[in-house]
Motif scaffolding. Structure first.
Motif, short mmCIF file in Angstrom:
data_model
loop_
_atom_site.label_atom_id
_atom_site.label_comp_id
_atom_site.label_asym_id
_atom_site.label_seq_id
_atom_site.Cartn_x
_atom_site.Cartn_y
_atom_site.Cartn_z
N MET A 29 0.85 -1.20 0.00
CA MET A 29 0.00 0.00 0.00
C MET A 29 0.88 1.24 0.00
O MET A 29 1.82 1.36 0.78
N VAL A 30 0.54 2.17 -0.89
CA VAL A 30 1.22 3.47 -0.91
C VAL A 30 0.16 4.54 -0.70
O VAL A 30 -0.79 4.63 -1.48
N PHE A 31 0.32 5.33 0.37
CA PHE A 31 -0.69 6.32 0.71
C PHE A 31 -0.40 7.64 0.01
O PHE A 31 0.72 7.92 -0.39
N GLN A 32 -1.44 8.47 -0.08
CA GLN A 32 -1.32 9.78 -0.73
C GLN A 32 -0.19 10.61 -0.13
O GLN A 32 0.56 11.26 -0.82
N ASP A 33 -0.07 10.55 1.22
CA ASP A 33 0.95 11.34 1.89
C ASP A 33 2.15 10.49 2.27
O ASP A 33 2.93 10.87 3.13
N GLY A 34 2.29 9.33 1.64
CA GLY A 34 3.46 8.49 1.86
C GLY A 34 3.41 7.73 3.16
O GLY A 34 3.61 6.53 3.19
N ARG A 91 8.61 8.34 -3.53
CA ARG A 91 9.54 7.34 -4.07
C ARG A 91 9.96 6.37 -2.97
O ARG A 91 9.99 5.15 -3.17
N VAL A 92 10.27 6.91 -1.78
CA VAL A 92 10.65 6.04 -0.66
C VAL A 92 9.46 5.16 -0.25
O VAL A 92 9.62 3.97 0.04
N ALA A 93 8.26 5.74 -0.27
CA ALA A 93 7.07 4.98 0.14
C ALA A 93 6.84 3.81 -0.82
O ALA A 93 6.51 2.70 -0.38
N LEU A 94 7.02 4.05 -2.12
CA LEU A 94 6.84 2.96 -3.07
C LEU A 94 7.95 1.92 -2.89
O LEU A 94 7.70 0.72 -2.96
N ALA A 95 9.17 2.41 -2.64
CA ALA A 95 10.28 1.48 -2.40
C ALA A 95 9.99 0.61 -1.18
O ALA A 95 10.21 -0.60 -1.20
N ARG A 96 9.49 1.24 -0.10
CA ARG A 96 9.17 0.50 1.11
C ARG A 96 8.16 -0.60 0.80
O ARG A 96 8.28 -1.73 1.27
N SER A 97 7.15 -0.23 0.00
CA SER A 97 6.10 -1.17 -0.32
C SER A 97 6.63 -2.32 -1.20
O SER A 97 6.37 -3.48 -0.94
N LEU A 98 7.42 -1.96 -2.23
CA LEU A 98 7.91 -2.99 -3.16
C LEU A 98 8.96 -3.88 -2.51
O LEU A 98 9.09 -5.05 -2.86
N ALA A 99 9.72 -3.33 -1.54
CA ALA A 99 10.77 -4.11 -0.89
C ALA A 99 10.22 -5.31 -0.15
O ALA A 99 10.91 -6.29 0.09
N ALA A 100 8.94 -5.24 0.24
CA ALA A 100 8.31 -6.37 0.92
C ALA A 100 7.83 -7.42 -0.09
O ALA A 100 7.21 -8.40 0.29
N GLN A 101 8.13 -7.19 -1.36
CA GLN A 101 7.78 -8.11 -2.46
C GLN A 101 6.32 -8.51 -2.46
O GLN A 101 5.99 -9.71 -2.37
N PRO A 102 5.43 -7.51 -2.55
CA PRO A 102 4.00 -7.83 -2.59
C PRO A 102 3.61 -8.43 -3.94
O PRO A 102 4.30 -8.22 -4.94
N LYS A 103 2.52 -9.18 -3.95
CA LYS A 103 2.02 -9.69 -5.22
C LYS A 103 1.33 -8.59 -6.00
O LYS A 103 1.21 -8.65 -7.22
N MET A 104 0.85 -7.58 -5.26
CA MET A 104 0.16 -6.49 -5.91
C MET A 104 0.31 -5.25 -5.05
O MET A 104 0.38 -5.33 -3.83
N VAL A 105 0.41 -4.09 -5.69
CA VAL A 105 0.56 -2.83 -4.96
C VAL A 105 -0.69 -1.98 -5.17
O VAL A 105 -1.18 -1.84 -6.29
#
Lengths: 353, 260
Positions: A87-92, A141-155
């Motif tokens: 999950m990536v929130f509007q305000d990170g 960018r950091v928020a998306l990195a944080r989310s992707l680093a957990a290797q989700p199946k979907m963001v």
């Protein structure tokens, strides 16, 4: 359209939240990005929260990669933590007491993968900084990195670019697109901005008042709007009238012809500004859909002139700036407006209150 | 540029400051500075100082250890249950400390509800012992920790919890890696207020633990006794208490409240 093995998310979300009655069916293929658009209060964020398991479903189902989170008759609902949804929130919403790197590593299992997302999202220089020191674009960018680093199946991304200024937006949008492509995860991105939707998404889901009004490719939606909100968003001309077979009578007596037949009742008429032609002389023969109008204004943007006209019909026309010059269009100038019947789109009024 | 405050507001602010500082300053005028060292090195004073520092510090630690879990729990409760729990917890803040001390006797005294059981099992007696002082101090200090920390926890955007959970955080990781670090200033403030409250505690202590020099007599109790027998000693101990508080306030100021 696709074989079921390519299907990542298969969900039908039905729930009531305040005045909003949400009933949405959404399918996302593996590696696909779907944009969710719609007016404020349409239920876009609510949909994301339901998929995450933060809001309970009244009925429906959520399946991700053949794993059933919620379904009728299933007692156990999969908890948020085990859903593998980022999950990536509007305000990170970065953890304020952790550095960018500590944020990114929060949900990560693999250091190699952390290095990858740091590289892809170009956040190497930010790793030792605290969230309070980051700009809005850097935060996302950091928020998306944080989310992707957990290797989700979907963001899931909730208006990730809304708080960015225009320049940061373009940069962040490109990085997001690259990152989503490389991660191979599917993505559902809520956005207000058609530019985001069309740049990032293969398909767009338009949500209005809790209901899906479109779920199609950006091009289809751009060329075939079905609702007032989408038509306005795309800059289409919208009129209301009463249809009789193949023509629609507006309240001021103007009649618009369509290529369709068998129409009846209150109807919304949509005409793309690029389908409107302008002539100085009355067209020969007796073509339908031609009206004598007066130029109200001309705006030139990048070789395109948007001409606003008033007369039997208040309408916008998009023509090239060269054509506008040749016609000598100035404010107050009389000219003829024509629209081919095949370019007139209609939608029964009941779907648009 | 912020405009000036109205003259009336500034006058009242001055009155408030004067009202609080005047007693403190007048105290300093009466202190027998030359005999201070002699007065403060008496057994009564050193005993009381040791008991006060030990019991207030232990009470502050206990109040944090018990108050933080309760605050975490309370911050998730809603409705009548949370209102009742909060009212019970806040009660010792409002109750006259003497009443609190009496209530402690009925609960933890030799024949108290809990105290009799504890005595039968362990032989431990709370009243008239240093453990009784700690108990009384903790009783009055705990609410400050709970209220301070719970307020801070409730102010956290619940989406932080959602963010941590989508990243796979279990409840323990969410609590210790996200929630508690995010309220660190409140933890420090809560601990500090709890300690200050315990250091100054009088009524519950004297009711529940008595006033035995060398065993349960804390600095405030020593001041009370000295006021009747030896005014100079009372003034000296008061200066000591003020000094301890000021040193802590000044050394903590950056962390407790923001300094521009």
């Amino acid at each position: 359209m696709n074989s079921s093995s390519d299907l990542l998310l298969d969900a039908r979300v039905v729930l009531q939240r305040g005045d909003l009655k949400l009933d949405v069916e959404v399918l996302v293929q593996k590696g696909e990005t779907v944009a969710v658009m719609g007016p404020n209060g349409a239920g876009k964020t609510t949909l994301l929260y339901a998929l995450l398991g933060w809001l309970p479903l009244q009925s429906g189902w959520i399946l991700l990669d053949d794993e059933t989170f919620e379904a009728p008759g299933q007692d156990q609902v999969t908890p948020t933590r085990e859903r593998n949804l980022g999950m990536v929130f509007q305000d990170g919403l970065l953890f304020p007491h952790l550095t960018a790197l500590e944020n990114i590593k929060f949900g990560a299992d693999s250091q190699a993968y952390v290095d990858d997302v740091v590289e892809t999202l170009n956040v190497k220089a930010l790793l030792d900084m605290y969230p309070s020191e980051l700009s809005a674009g850097q935060t996302q960018r950091v928020a998306l990195a944080r989310s992707l680093a957990a290797q989700p199946k979907m963001v899931l991304l909730d208006e990730p670019l809304a708080l960015l200024d225009i320049r940061a937006r373009v940069d962040a949008r490109n990085l997001i697109r690259t990152a989503l492509q490389e991660s191979l995860a599917g993505a559902l991105i809520v956005t207000h901005d058609p530019a985001d939707a069309f740049a990032l998404a293969q398909r767009v889901l338009v949500l209005e008042d809790g209901q899906v009004t479109h779920f199609d490719t950006p091009d289809q939606i751009r060329s075939q709007p079905k609702s007032r909100w989408v038509a306005d968003l795309m800059g289409w001309n919208v009129f209301y009238g009463v249809a009789h077979s193949s023509s629609i009578l507006l309240a001021n007596g103007t009649e618009i012809a369509t290529a369709e037949s068998g129409l009846a009742g209150d109807t919304m008429v949509m005409i793309s500004p690029s389908a409107v032609s302008l002539f100085l002389e009355a067209p020969g023969g007796s073509p339908r859909n031609s009206w004598q109008c007066r130029v109200q204004g001309v705006q030139n943007i990048d070789g395109l002139a948007r001409v606003s006209l008033d007369g039997p019909l208040s309408i916008y026309a998009d023509i090239t700036s060269n054509a506008a010059d040749e016609l000598g269009l100035t404010i107050g100038r009389e000219c003829w407006v024509t629209v081919k019947a095949t370019e007139v789109r209609t939608q029964p009024r009941s779907t648009d209150p | 540029m912020i405009g000036r405050l109205p003259i009336g507001v500034r006058l009242l602010a001055l009155v408030a400051f004067g009202f609080v500082s005047a007693p403190l300053i007048s105290l300093l005028f009466r202190v027998p500075w030359t005999r201070l060292v002699t007065l403060l090195t008496r057994d009564t004073v050193t005993d009381a100082l040791l008991i006060s520092l030990t019991s207030s510090l232990v009470a502050a630690v206990l109040a944090l250890a018990l108050g933080i879990p309760l605050a975490l729990h309370l911050s998730r409760m809603s409705g009548v249950a949370s209102s009742i729990t909060r009212a019970v917890i806040v009660l010792p803040m409002i109750l006259p400390p003497v009443v609190g001390g009496a209530a402690l006797l009925f609960a933890f005294g030799r024949n108290g509800l809990v105290g009799s059981v504890v005595f039968d099992v362990t032989g431990l007696l709370f009243p008239y012992s240093i453990s009784g002082v700690v108990l009384a101090n903790t009783f009055v200090a705990l609410p400050f920790v709970v209220i301070t920390v719970e307020g801070a926890l409730r102010a956290i955007d619940p989406r932080y919890g959602l963010a941590a959970t989508t990243l796979g955080a279990k409840p323990s990781r969410l609590t210790f890696r996200v929630l508690l670090p995010m309220v660190r200033p409140a933890l420090m403030a809560g601990g500090f207020i709890a300690w200050a409250r315990a250091l100054g505690e009088f009524g519950a202590t004297i009711t529940f633990a008595g006033n035995i020099q060398g065993r349960t007599q804390t600095l405030p109790l020593a001041v009370f006794v000295a006021l009747e027998t030896d005014r100079e000693a009372a003034l000296a101990i008061s200066v000591l208490l003020i000094s301890i508080s000021l040193i802590v306030l000044v050394s903590l100021r950056d962390r407790w409240w923001p300094v521009r």
